[in-house]
Write an enzyme that holds these catalytic residues in place. Structure first.
Site, mmCIF file in Angstrom:
data_model
loop_
_atom_site.group_PDB
_atom_site.id
_atom_site.type_symbol
_atom_site.label_atom_id
_atom_site.label_comp_id
_atom_site.label_asym_id
_atom_site.label_seq_id
_atom_site.Cartn_x
_atom_site.Cartn_y
_atom_site.Cartn_z
ATOM 1 N N ARG A 204 0.944 -1.245 0.087
ATOM 2 C CA ARG A 204 -0.040 0.001 0.043
ATOM 3 C C ARG A 204 0.780 1.244 0.102
ATOM 4 O O ARG A 204 2.104 1.027 0.480
ATOM 5 C CB ARG A 204 -0.820 -0.043 1.193
ATOM 6 C CG ARG A 204 -1.914 -1.191 1.445
ATOM 7 C CD ARG A 204 -2.878 -1.239 2.634
ATOM 8 N NE ARG A 204 -3.548 -2.233 2.806
ATOM 9 C CZ ARG A 204 -3.174 -3.437 3.393
ATOM 10 N NH1 ARG A 204 -2.118 -3.477 4.199
ATOM 11 N NH2 ARG A 204 -4.353 -4.363 3.465
ATOM 12 N N LYS A 229 -1.777 -1.685 7.860
ATOM 13 C CA LYS A 229 -3.154 -1.514 7.837
ATOM 14 C C LYS A 229 -3.615 -2.506 8.909
ATOM 15 O O LYS A 229 -3.414 -3.744 8.929
ATOM 16 C CB LYS A 229 -4.093 -1.780 6.781
ATOM 17 C CG LYS A 229 -5.327 -1.606 6.856
ATOM 18 C CD LYS A 229 -6.266 -1.567 5.568
ATOM 19 C CE LYS A 229 -7.710 -1.044 5.644
ATOM 20 N NZ LYS A 229 -8.128 -1.127 4.134
ATOM 21 N N HIS A 294 -2.609 2.174 -6.030
ATOM 22 C CA HIS A 294 -3.299 0.734 -5.649
ATOM 23 C C HIS A 294 -3.330 -0.308 -7.049
ATOM 24 O O HIS A 294 -3.341 -1.348 -6.553
ATOM 25 C CB HIS A 294 -4.648 1.005 -4.986
ATOM 26 C CG HIS A 294 -4.797 0.183 -3.804
ATOM 27 N ND1 HIS A 294 -4.079 0.161 -2.672
ATOM 28 C CD2 HIS A 294 -5.571 -0.830 -3.679
ATOM 29 C CE1 HIS A 294 -4.664 -0.658 -1.804
ATOM 30 N NE2 HIS A 294 -5.451 -1.407 -2.248
ATOM 31 N N ARG A 297 -0.596 -2.653 -6.668
ATOM 32 C CA ARG A 297 -0.737 -3.593 -5.716
ATOM 33 C C ARG A 297 -1.772 -4.849 -6.370
ATOM 34 O O ARG A 297 -1.443 -5.972 -6.372
ATOM 35 C CB ARG A 297 -1.307 -3.222 -4.311
ATOM 36 C CG ARG A 297 -1.728 -4.036 -3.282
ATOM 37 C CD ARG A 297 -2.074 -3.429 -1.959
ATOM 38 N NE ARG A 297 -2.988 -4.068 -1.164
ATOM 39 C CZ ARG A 297 -2.615 -4.651 -0.240
ATOM 40 N NH1 ARG A 297 -1.041 -5.019 0.034
ATOM 41 N NH2 ARG A 297 -3.173 -5.244 0.596
ATOM 42 N N HIS A 320 -4.432 -9.417 3.877
ATOM 43 C CA HIS A 320 -5.817 -9.512 4.148
ATOM 44 C C HIS A 320 -6.280 -10.226 5.333
ATOM 45 O O HIS A 320 -5.749 -11.327 5.678
ATOM 46 C CB HIS A 320 -6.516 -10.031 3.041
ATOM 47 C CG HIS A 320 -6.452 -9.256 1.555
ATOM 48 N ND1 HIS A 320 -6.478 -9.806 0.355
ATOM 49 C CD2 HIS A 320 -6.167 -7.677 1.666
ATOM 50 C CE1 HIS A 320 -6.539 -8.770 -0.330
ATOM 51 N NE2 HIS A 320 -6.111 -7.469 0.609
ATOM 52 N N TYR A 329 -9.393 -11.760 -6.694
ATOM 53 C CA TYR A 329 -8.525 -11.324 -7.669
ATOM 54 C C TYR A 329 -8.743 -12.794 -8.670
ATOM 55 O O TYR A 329 -8.456 -12.668 -9.818
ATOM 56 C CB TYR A 329 -6.906 -11.415 -7.170
ATOM 57 C CG TYR A 329 -6.842 -10.317 -6.441
ATOM 58 C CD1 TYR A 329 -6.546 -9.065 -7.324
ATOM 59 C CD2 TYR A 329 -6.681 -10.268 -5.095
ATOM 60 C CE1 TYR A 329 -6.180 -7.890 -6.538
ATOM 61 C CE2 TYR A 329 -6.386 -9.355 -4.206
ATOM 62 C CZ TYR A 329 -6.126 -7.797 -5.044
ATOM 63 O OH TYR A 329 -5.890 -6.766 -4.317
#
Length: 347
Positions: A204, A229, A294, A297, A320, A329
């Site tokens: 990120r 995050k 982003h 990424r 995640h 994805y």
């Protein structure tokens, strides 16, 4: 076109926030307004609070959008509670603003009398009526649920506060050829290295800018991401190719505190400047897609999947919490789709 605007305070300034569903024409128009900026924190464009802009967007003065005295005290208590639970500053600001908007809507009603039905009315008569996004609505629901956890006397049934149905938006992905063009666009080694790090490690923007030289472990070929995050540390692999680029960069720039520093030594490179670096790369390559940092990424994750990397590993690499987030994805990977033969070819 549908949009809504309201007076806000952002970083100590009086601003006007403009909310609308993603629309290229509206974005282009608002960018032409002097002082227009995008806030990731508020998920909105915001412009200077001037008389001209007030007339342009037909909004009421900031003084007319103040919650009741009870609400002001409760919002402050809510902020203190979030601070004590170590919520990030951006989450505290986002939730406080969302809650403030909700309590302004019910400024004539005691907080203890607010019910689940009031949340539905607010969603219909404010959020949907003003065409605010599902993500903003979801953010507001998060804030309301969290707030009423802290309120002792309440008619609210927290478990029955419903969320909006999320739109299934696929991540934007670039081809490997487009990635290569972007990463080779700059003659400035620092600019190239920053973009290459984001793609090669799936970072990120904030994770890249928080990196320090000590986070690069060249012996084990890993990068340590501290307090990313969700306040989680994680490690990602460091390719030998990017390590060589980093060594060349380090010899030339000799960073002290942060791996990528701004004009002043010891201070991190700004996210706005990094976005500008990408914008310049796109101009040089002639890529006209609305690429963001982003996207690099997203491309990293998709290319890993297409090369046969297990989805569970990709989840770990991206940081995640849920596998459902990573599974998106599988819907943009073209490896399997390209092998499907169209019946049209047999006609």
């Amino acid at each position: 076109m549908n949009w809504t605007a309201k007076a806000i305070q952002h970083k100590g300034e009086n601003r006007i926030a403009v909310y609308f569903e993603k629309n290229a024409d509206l974005i282009a128009r608002i960018k032409k307004i002097d002082g227009a900026r995008w806030s990731q924190q508020k998920m909105a464009w915001h412009i200077p609070d001037t008389e001209e802009n007030r007339v342009r967007f037909k909004i009421t003065p900031l003084s007319d959008t103040i919650p009741s005295q009870e609400a002001i005290l409760q919002i402050e208590k809510f902020k203190q509670w979030m601070h004590s639970k170590r919520y990030s500053l951006s989450t505290i600001v986002t939730y406080s603003e969302a809650l403030k908007s909700f309590l302004i809507f019910y400024r004539e009603k005691a907080i203890a009398d607010i019910t689940n039905e009031d949340v539905i009315v607010y969603n219909n008569n404010y959020i949907l009526k003003n065409n605010l996004s599902a993500s903003y609505q979801n953010q507001t629901v998060n804030a309301i649920k969290l707030f009423f956890i802290t309120v002792r006397e309440s008619k609210m049934n927290i478990d029955k506060i419903h969320r909006p149905k999320r739109a299934k938006v696929l991540p934007n992905v670039l081809s490997k050829e487009e990635i290569k063009l972007i990463l080779n666009a700059h003659s400035n080694i620092k600019h190239n290295t920053m973009l290459a790090m984001i793609y090669s490690c799936g970072l990120r923007c904030g994770e890249l800018l928080a990196l320090k030289p000590v986070h690069i472990d060249s012996q084990r070929n890993i990068v340590l991401l501290k307090n990313s995050k969700g306040k989680k540390d994680r490690i990602v692999p460091l390719s030998p190719k990017i390590l060589e680029i980093l060594r060349d960069y380090f010899k030339l720039y000799k960073p002290t505190v942060y791996l990528f520093e701004g004009q002043n030594k010891g201070e991190p490179y700004s996210d706005k400047s990094l976005q500008s670096v990408l914008k310049q790369a796109l101009q040089k390559t002639g890529i006209t897609k609305p690429v963001t940092l982003h996207w690099l990424r997203h491309s990293y994750a998709t290319h890993l999947l297409e090369s046969g990397t297990d989805l569970r590993y990709i989840q770990e690499l991206l940081g995640h919490n849920s596998s459902k987030t990573t599974e998106i994805y599988t819907h943009v990977s073209t490896k399997s789709i390209q092998q499907i033969k169209s019946p049209f070819d047999d006609l």
